[in-house]
Design a protein around this motif. Sequence first.
Motif, PDB file in Angstrom:
ATOM      1  N   ILE A  63       0.850  -1.196   0.000  1.00  0.00           N
ATOM      2  CA  ILE A  63       0.000   0.000   0.000  1.00  0.00           C
ATOM      3  C   ILE A  63       0.885   1.245   0.000  1.00  0.00           C
ATOM      4  O   ILE A  63       0.640   2.202  -0.754  1.00  0.00           O
ATOM      5  CB  ILE A  63      -0.933   0.018   1.227  1.00  0.00           C
ATOM      6  N   GLY A  64       1.921   1.237   0.816  1.00  0.00           N
ATOM      7  CA  GLY A  64       2.853   2.368   0.858  1.00  0.00           C
ATOM      8  C   GLY A  64       3.525   2.606  -0.478  1.00  0.00           C
ATOM      9  O   GLY A  64       3.660   3.752  -0.928  1.00  0.00           O
ATOM     10  N   GLU A  65       3.928   1.531  -1.127  1.00  0.00           N
ATOM     11  CA  GLU A  65       4.572   1.651  -2.437  1.00  0.00           C
ATOM     12  C   GLU A  65       3.594   2.180  -3.483  1.00  0.00           C
ATOM     13  O   GLU A  65       3.969   3.004  -4.337  1.00  0.00           O
ATOM     14  CB  GLU A  65       5.127   0.297  -2.853  1.00  0.00           C
ATOM     15  N   ALA A  66       2.331   1.718  -3.403  1.00  0.00           N
ATOM     16  CA  ALA A  66       1.324   2.166  -4.370  1.00  0.00           C
ATOM     17  C   ALA A  66       0.978   3.632  -4.177  1.00  0.00           C
ATOM     18  O   ALA A  66       0.822   4.388  -5.149  1.00  0.00           O
ATOM     19  CB  ALA A  66       0.061   1.307  -4.244  1.00  0.00           C
ATOM     20  N   VAL A  67       0.869   4.054  -2.927  1.00  0.00           N
ATOM     21  CA  VAL A  67       0.595   5.469  -2.631  1.00  0.00           C
ATOM     22  C   VAL A  67       1.752   6.333  -3.101  1.00  0.00           C
ATOM     23  O   VAL A  67       1.559   7.391  -3.716  1.00  0.00           O
ATOM     24  CB  VAL A  67       0.341   5.667  -1.115  1.00  0.00           C
ATOM     25  N   ALA A  68       2.976   5.888  -2.822  1.00  0.00           N
ATOM     26  CA  ALA A  68       4.157   6.636  -3.255  1.00  0.00           C
ATOM     27  C   ALA A  68       4.172   6.803  -4.766  1.00  0.00           C
ATOM     28  O   ALA A  68       4.471   7.891  -5.283  1.00  0.00           O
ATOM     29  CB  ALA A  68       5.424   5.923  -2.788  1.00  0.00           C
ATOM     30  N   ALA A  69       3.831   5.736  -5.491  1.00  0.00           N
ATOM     31  CA  ALA A  69       3.815   5.801  -6.958  1.00  0.00           C
ATOM     32  C   ALA A  69       2.820   6.848  -7.445  1.00  0.00           C
ATOM     33  O   ALA A  69       3.100   7.585  -8.398  1.00  0.00           O
ATOM     34  CB  ALA A  69       3.482   4.428  -7.536  1.00  0.00           C
ATOM     35  N   LYS A  70       1.654   6.924  -6.787  1.00  0.00           N
ATOM     36  CA  LYS A  70       0.664   7.920  -7.178  1.00  0.00           C
ATOM     37  C   LYS A  70       1.138   9.344  -6.870  1.00  0.00           C
ATOM     38  O   LYS A  70       0.755  10.300  -7.552  1.00  0.00           O
ATOM     39  CB  LYS A  70      -0.666   7.656  -6.463  1.00  0.00           C
TER      40      LYS A  70
END
Length: 257
Positions: A63-70
């Motif tokens: 989730i952290g990686e996905a949020v960072a990507a956004k």
Amino acid sequence: MNWFKTAAAAAALTTLVAAPALAGENLDQIKSAGVIKIGTEGTYAPFTFHDKSGKLVGFDVEIGEAVAAKLGVKAEFIEGKWDGLIAGLDANRYDTVINQVGITEARKQKYDFSEPYIASKAVLIVKEGNEDIKSFDDLKGKTSAQSLSSNFGKIAEAAGAELVGTDGFDQSIQLVLTGRADATINDSLSFLDFKKQQPQAPVKVVAEKPDADYSGIIVRKGDADLVAAINKALAEIKADGTYKTISDKYFGQDVSK
């Protein structure tokens, strides 16, 4: 005007000048650096833990990686023990904590949260064969293995249990298995994952809190721009199916409600 009044006036002026400069400052710095620093435990499967190769993985990690990507940046995880994890925000060790941090009124007084991104229930776990503990009320006078500052620790303490401090779920379960603690109150999703990995482990759930607890991404107070950006990112990963993919991978279902 005496020295004390002069100093007080200067301090007040400094505060007035500094306050507007903080608006959006953290978000700007994150985007400028190209990295969002995320505090996490690394010992709390299936949310944040190390796989057999030693790599940091888990639901919260992805989730952290996905949020960072956004946000257009990379996620950098900084690990620490739960009892000092949130305090690391105050020390500016990282920009946020993503580690199943329950959204509570007490925490909201000091920190800001994103919208909830996962729901779970507190369950009472004991060793197979334990017939003395069948409800939360039965914890009175018993020992419960807990991260001391967690919501679960507070539930155990309120029930009259003597707390045995641990670093997280894995250690709590081990203390129950070895008889060094009578029980642990922990996350229902963590227990399901544990039993999936170790179906023969002689532990069982004997009680469950009826109401779900919600966790959010926590940041320093007054960081409205960063919170808004994180909320936007969460909405986007839910809309484009990224959240569902991550949720299905770890739990086989949508765990946002």
